[in-house]
Write a protein that holds these residues in place. Structure first.
Motif, short mmCIF file in Angstrom:
data_model
loop_
_atom_site.label_atom_id
_atom_site.label_comp_id
_atom_site.label_asym_id
_atom_site.label_seq_id
_atom_site.Cartn_x
_atom_site.Cartn_y
_atom_site.Cartn_z
N LEU A 26 44.32 37.37 39.12
CA LEU A 26 42.92 37.72 38.91
C LEU A 26 42.03 36.57 39.36
O LEU A 26 42.36 35.40 39.20
N SER A 27 40.87 36.94 39.91
CA SER A 27 39.82 35.97 40.21
C SER A 27 38.69 36.26 39.24
O SER A 27 38.25 37.41 39.10
N LEU A 28 38.23 35.22 38.55
CA LEU A 28 37.21 35.38 37.53
C LEU A 28 36.01 34.49 37.81
O LEU A 28 36.15 33.38 38.32
N ASP A 29 34.84 34.99 37.42
CA ASP A 29 33.62 34.20 37.38
C ASP A 29 33.20 34.15 35.92
O ASP A 29 32.95 35.19 35.31
N ILE A 30 33.17 32.95 35.36
CA ILE A 30 32.88 32.78 33.94
C ILE A 30 31.64 31.88 33.84
O ILE A 30 31.75 30.66 33.90
N PRO A 31 30.45 32.48 33.72
CA PRO A 31 29.21 31.71 33.77
C PRO A 31 29.03 30.73 32.60
O PRO A 31 28.44 29.67 32.77
#
Length: 79
Positions: free
Chosen positions: A58-63
């Motif tokens: 998985l590729s995640l963007d966690i702001p």
């Protein structure tokens, strides 16, 4: 952005659901989708995980830095 190789999906999803802000899964076409407490999406991820013999990339963007650290701490302790 962070790329993870998930080996324990249930524990990973529990960690995601404990986050206070959105956790976005990134698709190859550039779309983002929040997976935090999105149980239908999580069920689909769990199905893909099982189809891939208990492994999922998985590729995640966690702001949120707080949520980012929570997921990184989980990941480094789980692998």
């Amino acid at each position: 952005m962070i790329k993870l190789n998930i080996l324990n999906m249930r524990s990973f999803l529990q960690t995601v659901n404990e986050c206070n802000h959105p956790v976005h899964m990134l698709y190859p076409d550039g779309r983002k989708e929040n997976i935090n407490k999105q149980y239908e999406i999580q069920d689909q991820l769990l199905k893909k995980y099982r189809e891939n013999r208990n492994c999922l990339h998985l590729s995640l963007d966690i702001p949120s830095p707080e949520d980012y650290m929570s997921i990184v701490s989980y990941y480094t302790g789980d692998c």
